[in-house]
Every structure is written in C-alpha cells, then in structure tokens.
Design a protein around this motif. Sequence first.
Motif, PDB file in Angstrom:
ATOM      1  N   ARG A  34     -34.280   5.002  12.483  1.00  0.00           N
ATOM      2  CA  ARG A  34     -34.956   6.287  12.305  1.00  0.00           C
ATOM      3  C   ARG A  34     -36.211   6.104  11.455  1.00  0.00           C
ATOM      4  O   ARG A  34     -36.192   5.399  10.441  1.00  0.00           O
ATOM      5  N   THR A  35     -37.284   6.766  11.844  1.00  0.00           N
ATOM      6  CA  THR A  35     -38.540   6.614  11.097  1.00  0.00           C
ATOM      7  C   THR A  35     -38.394   7.049   9.644  1.00  0.00           C
ATOM      8  O   THR A  35     -39.056   6.501   8.755  1.00  0.00           O
ATOM      9  N   SER A  36     -37.521   8.005   9.380  1.00  0.00           N
ATOM     10  CA  SER A  36     -37.339   8.491   8.013  1.00  0.00           C
ATOM     11  C   SER A  36     -36.715   7.443   7.094  1.00  0.00           C
ATOM     12  O   SER A  36     -36.719   7.600   5.877  1.00  0.00           O
ATOM     13  N   GLU A  37     -36.177   6.350   7.684  1.00  0.00           N
ATOM     14  CA  GLU A  37     -35.535   5.300   6.886  1.00  0.00           C
ATOM     15  C   GLU A  37     -36.471   4.124   6.596  1.00  0.00           C
ATOM     16  O   GLU A  37     -36.042   3.123   6.018  1.00  0.00           O
ATOM     17  N   ARG A  57     -44.247   3.167   8.929  1.00  0.00           N
ATOM     18  CA  ARG A  57     -43.109   3.644   9.719  1.00  0.00           C
ATOM     19  C   ARG A  57     -43.071   3.107  11.153  1.00  0.00           C
ATOM     20  O   ARG A  57     -42.305   3.610  11.978  1.00  0.00           O
ATOM     21  N   LYS A 113     -42.548   0.728  14.607  1.00  0.00           N
ATOM     22  CA  LYS A 113     -41.300   0.228  15.186  1.00  0.00           C
ATOM     23  C   LYS A 113     -40.901  -1.128  14.621  1.00  0.00           C
ATOM     24  O   LYS A 113     -39.718  -1.389  14.388  1.00  0.00           O
ATOM     25  N   SER A 139     -43.696   9.992  14.336  1.00  0.00           N
ATOM     26  CA  SER A 139     -42.947  10.101  13.092  1.00  0.00           C
ATOM     27  C   SER A 139     -42.838  11.529  12.579  1.00  0.00           C
ATOM     28  O   SER A 139     -41.777  11.959  12.154  1.00  0.00           O
ATOM     29  N   GLY A 171     -38.926  -0.838  11.571  1.00  0.00           N
ATOM     30  CA  GLY A 171     -37.552  -0.441  11.852  1.00  0.00           C
ATOM     31  C   GLY A 171     -36.720  -1.585  12.395  1.00  0.00           C
ATOM     32  O   GLY A 171     -35.548  -1.734  12.049  1.00  0.00           O
TER      33      GLY A 171
END
Length: 339
Positions: A292-295, A280, A282, A88, A285
């Motif tokens: 994206r990890t930032s989301e 963060r 998987k 991340s 997600g």
Amino acid sequence: MGALTYWRPLLQTGPSRPNDALTLGGGWTWFTHVERREAGAEGQVVPANALPEDVRLRLTANRPALGHLSFDRPRIMAILNATPDSFSDGGQFETRNQAIVAARKLAADGADIVDIGGESTRPGATEVPLSDEIARTAPLIRALRVDFDGAISIDTRKAKVAEAAIYAGADMLNDVSALTFDPDMADTAAASGLPVCLMHAQGDPQTMQDAPHYDDVVADVYDHLAARIDVAEARGIPRARIVVDPGIGFGKTLQHNLALLANLSVFHALGCPVLVGASRKKFIGTLGRAPRTSERLPGSLAVALAAIAQGAQIVRVHDMAQTRQAVDLWRAATIGEVP
C-alpha cells in the motif's frame, strides 16, 4: 566532452574537505574524483583535474535561484494532486476548499515548492480534457498565491494549462514529457521567463510500464535529457532556467530505477539543478515489502536522503512534514547546518 563520455562526480559531505576539492553547483557536496565511462562500459575513477574544462564548469557553477530560493541547500517540492485518480493521493480532495486547505498545510509544513497537478501521469492513466485540468489547477494556484511566498509549480504537459497557471501565479513549469507532448509548450515556457523542469519518460503514461528497455539506462536517460536541453535552448529557454529529472518510475523497471539512483550524480554534468521524484513509487513498495502506498514513508525518506547525498537540489515528495524533519536532521548530522 565526447558524445559518449559520461562524468560522474564522486560526491562527499562533511568538514574533512581537502583543499583541492571542487564544490558541486554551489551546494553542500564536494568532490576530488570522478568516474569517467562510456556507454555500456566499466567506469574508471580519475582525479577531478582530469575533467574537461566545459564539464568542470557545468559541475561547479552555482545553480541559478528559483525565485528567491537558492540551491545552496536541498529544496523540497511538495506534491498536491487535484485529481481523482493519481496513484497515491488521487480523489483525496473532493472540493476546491479541501484542496486549498491541503495546499496551505503543505506550505506550513515547510515546503519550498508546491507542485500542483490536475492530470494523473500514473501508469495506465488517460489524458484529461483541457478545461478539466485548468479548472482543477488555476483556482488552486490563485488561492495559494495569496499567502504563500515559496514557489508554486504547475505539473502539466499542456501549454493552455501552463498559461492559465502562469496567469494565476505559478513560478515554475514541470513537464513530464520534456516539451514533447504539446508542440506549443516550448514557446509558452520560453515566453513565460519561468524555470521549466524537463523529465525523462519512455513512452506515455498509458503504455510506459508495459516493457521498458534500455541499452544503458543511465547513458540513455542522460542523452535524452541532453537532447531535450538542446531543443529547449534552441526554442529560447536558456539552460539557466532548466531543471532536469531522470524520471524515476516513468518507463523504468525496478533495476532501471536503482541504476539511476546509484549513478544520480552523473546528471549534474548537464549543468542544471537535478530533481528527483521517487516518493511512494512501486519499487519502494517492492523492496520495502509495502504494497500500500500509505506504508511507503520510510522507503521514500531513505531514497530522498540518498538523492540529496548525491547533490539532488530538489526532492519531490508526498509526505511533506516528515520529509522536512528528515532533511533538517540529515543536514544537521552530516554537514553541521542547524535549521
């Protein structure tokens, strides 16, 4: 407790507490009933007075403090990866000074514990040389120790890295291999007198996500952690200094992760503080449609609060300030504790 019997307290929070409710580990949750089950079988809900005495004592005994940090409220462990390849935030800090500034920002944002790592354990990661891992972590711990009065954890599988971190001022050891990677790690942990977190992982980082399989993921992870606690105690690390982590995302599919989270409170019967690190990852997600990890902040917060509602004493997170706000508001809204 029979070897194949598992006891999961059905935890609740809030002011409407019956007189006969039992408090989990001196914390913020309580229970009047438990689920009793055997591996691979359906559970049965029974009153808490059906608990064997040794299990009742492990569930209700106050968890020993981590330094000056008691576990009467949830504690937040902030992640600082001084690595170029973490899944991340790898490569985020190009210089040591940038990492020191980031560490101090985590402390200012309300971290109870800062967890510093110098080797990525993401799926597919390869081992880092000892000298590199020490160079990434020990100076950072030493610099943070100057003005941070919270706990500092070293995230490592290696005894020499742990020794350097302890000398620099670390308060806790966080071993994702549960003392299985380095044969000297148990002796180092025992001699240090520090708390150590034992995490479950199936396989090593290079191969753990290839084809993870369990007969009963909750029972299998519980049994593994119970066995590792036994080994740690035999090597001179008392249960009072052990934290357990079911290892979300470490050799688990999405369904494995969800089963562990749904049954998280079973791990309290081990008699140790429970740490959950899902930030963060998987599966967040995948379920949250966030490639994206930032989301993945909203999903990470949801999982952290769900874990705290099941009594998890420590949540390990990337987004420190946002998690502090979420946890403080959760405490205020559910149990009436205003920070």
